[in-house]
Write a protein that holds these residues in place. Structure first.
Motif, short mmCIF file in Angstrom:
data_model
loop_
_atom_site.label_atom_id
_atom_site.label_comp_id
_atom_site.label_asym_id
_atom_site.label_seq_id
_atom_site.Cartn_x
_atom_site.Cartn_y
_atom_site.Cartn_z
N SER A 51 -4.77 7.33 -0.48
CA SER A 51 -4.37 6.00 -0.07
C SER A 51 -4.59 5.07 -1.26
N GLN A 52 -3.63 4.18 -1.51
CA GLN A 52 -3.72 3.31 -2.68
C GLN A 52 -3.19 1.93 -2.36
N SER A 53 -3.95 0.91 -2.79
CA SER A 53 -3.51 -0.48 -2.71
C SER A 53 -3.98 -1.19 -3.96
N PHE A 88 0.85 -1.19 0.00
CA PHE A 88 0.00 0.00 0.00
C PHE A 88 0.89 1.24 0.00
N GLU A 92 0.45 5.56 1.09
CA GLU A 92 -0.39 6.61 1.65
C GLU A 92 0.35 7.94 1.57
#
Length: 67
Positions: free
Chosen positions: A53-55, A40, A42
């Motif tokens: 936020s990215q996953s 992830f 952030e």
């Protein structure tokens, strides 16, 4: 942790970028959990908080900001 500039719908922010891996270990009632949720990223801005936020499962971005 790196300094970056990120653009989201709420504007352009100077941020701290954090990268990591998320793993869940425990139990859900009688069911054991041991799952790797992956990497992830952030992005947080001072005085604002989390702006992105990215996953592999989702992307969340700050849409508006009242100042």
């Amino acid at each position: 942790m790196n300094r970056e500039r990120v653009t989201v719908p709420a504007g352009i922010f100077d941020v701290w970028k954090v990268q990591g891996n998320l793993r869940v270990v425990g139990k859900l009632g009688p069911v054991p959990l041991n799952r790797d949720l992956g990497e992830f990223e952030e992005w947080s801005a001072e005085g604002v908080g989390l702006v992105k936020s990215q996953s592999r499962y989702s992307v969340t971005e700050l849409m508006t900001l009242k100042r």
